[in-house]
Design an enzyme around this catalytic site. Structure first.
Site, PDB file in Angstrom:
ATOM      1  N   LEU A 206      22.342  46.670  44.148  1.00  0.00           N
ATOM      2  CA  LEU A 206      22.170  46.017  45.328  1.00  0.00           C
ATOM      3  C   LEU A 206      23.891  45.560  45.813  1.00  0.00           C
ATOM      4  O   LEU A 206      24.593  44.971  44.919  1.00  0.00           O
ATOM      5  CB  LEU A 206      21.470  44.649  45.591  1.00  0.00           C
ATOM      6  CG  LEU A 206      19.985  44.659  44.954  1.00  0.00           C
ATOM      7  CD1 LEU A 206      19.475  43.221  44.885  1.00  0.00           C
ATOM      8  CD2 LEU A 206      19.325  45.684  45.580  1.00  0.00           C
ATOM      9  N   CYS A 207      24.113  45.842  47.009  1.00  0.00           N
ATOM     10  CA  CYS A 207      25.505  45.460  47.421  1.00  0.00           C
ATOM     11  C   CYS A 207      25.631  44.021  47.551  1.00  0.00           C
ATOM     12  O   CYS A 207      24.862  43.284  48.055  1.00  0.00           O
ATOM     13  CB  CYS A 207      25.921  45.952  49.085  1.00  0.00           C
ATOM     14  SG  CYS A 207      27.176  45.280  49.621  1.00  0.00           S
ATOM     15  N   ILE A 208      26.675  43.495  46.731  1.00  0.00           N
ATOM     16  CA  ILE A 208      26.508  41.957  46.293  1.00  0.00           C
ATOM     17  C   ILE A 208      26.906  41.211  47.812  1.00  0.00           C
ATOM     18  O   ILE A 208      26.053  40.220  48.024  1.00  0.00           O
ATOM     19  CB  ILE A 208      27.701  41.581  45.521  1.00  0.00           C
ATOM     20  CG1 ILE A 208      27.719  40.084  45.051  1.00  0.00           C
ATOM     21  CG2 ILE A 208      28.994  41.917  46.203  1.00  0.00           C
ATOM     22  CD1 ILE A 208      28.270  39.740  43.824  1.00  0.00           C
TER      23      ILE A 208
END
Lengths: 130, 115
Positions: free
Chosen positions: A78-80
């Site tokens: 997941l994109c942080i």
């Protein structure tokens, strides 16, 4: 052919995460293709909310992704930045922001967009689901 | 090194989509990947000059465009057929392409991400 999936549609407002799952299963089933990883961006990161409770009589999309990851060793990133903005928090981010709890679901990882760049460079094709 | 087109078709003020699309473009450029941007449909609104959104209306995303040259993000396109009326001025940072040039441009990339 080596594939990566780039998913950016919400699991609640679109079928992006569902379609990506179907595509991932097809790659895994295939003899000639491989899946290197899946990168979730924008509202798609909501798939990693460990606090979400699926109605028992409905398909559990998060659990399906977790099972796929466990059984076939597929990294789910997941994109942080997108995740933290939407309240998807790992233990590490929970400490950084001094929060009381974390809610990142098992099998999902928070990663920077650099992970997507690596997937783009390492794979023959990146398929986008919006 | 990948060759990527970020194609923005969503309105800059209807949600986070465009902000995060621009973030992706900047990160790709930071990692020295070749990135170009195309705007069509509601996405063209990002190219309008003289925008003054309040905090409540959304972040002033068009200001990010001015900083793009520092990331070598200097290729921004829109189709001539979708140019807005004369009243709305478009930033000079973007190049207007004829229909044929637009079609040719869309086929040039290894990756195209549409937001």
């Amino acid at each position: 052919m080596l594939y990566a999936l780039f998913v950016h549609g919400s699991p609640f407002q679109s079928k992006a995460c569902h379609s990506a799952l179907t595509f991932a299963k097809a790659i895994i089933k295939s003899q000639e293709h491989q899946l290197k990883g899946v990168f979730f961006y924008q509202d798609a990161v909501l798939i990693g909310n460990g606090f979400s409770q699926n109605p028992r009589d409905e398909f559990d999309l998060q659990n399906a992704w977790q099972t796929l990851s466990k059984e076939h060793n597929i990294e789910l990133s997941l994109c942080i930045a997108a995740a933290v903005r939407r309240g998807i928090i790992s233990e590490q981010e929970s400490q950084r922001y001094e929060l009381k709890s974390a809610n990142l679901a098992a099998e999902f990882k928070l990663e920077g967009l650099g992970t997507l760049v690596s997937l783009m460079n390492d794979c023959d094709k990146v398929i986008s689901f919006k | 090194m990948s060759n990527t087109l970020i194609h923005i078709t969503s309105s800059p003020y209807s949600g986070l989509k465009v902000k995060e699309a621009l973030d992706l473009a900047m990160v790709l450029a930071t990692f020295e990947q070749k990135v170009e941007l195309a705007f069509s449909g509601a996405g063209i609104a990002l190219l309008h000059q003289d925008q003054q959104p309040s905090n409540e209306q959304g972040k002033a995303l068009f200001k990010m465009l001015a900083s793009f040259e520092f990331y070598d993000l200097d290729k921004l396109y829109l189709p001539a057929s979708q140019l807005p009326s004369d009243e709305a001025k478009i930033t000079s940072l973007a190049s207007v392409l004829s229909d044929q040039e637009w079609t040719d441009m869309l086929t040039r990339y290894q990756h195209t991400f549409r937001f």
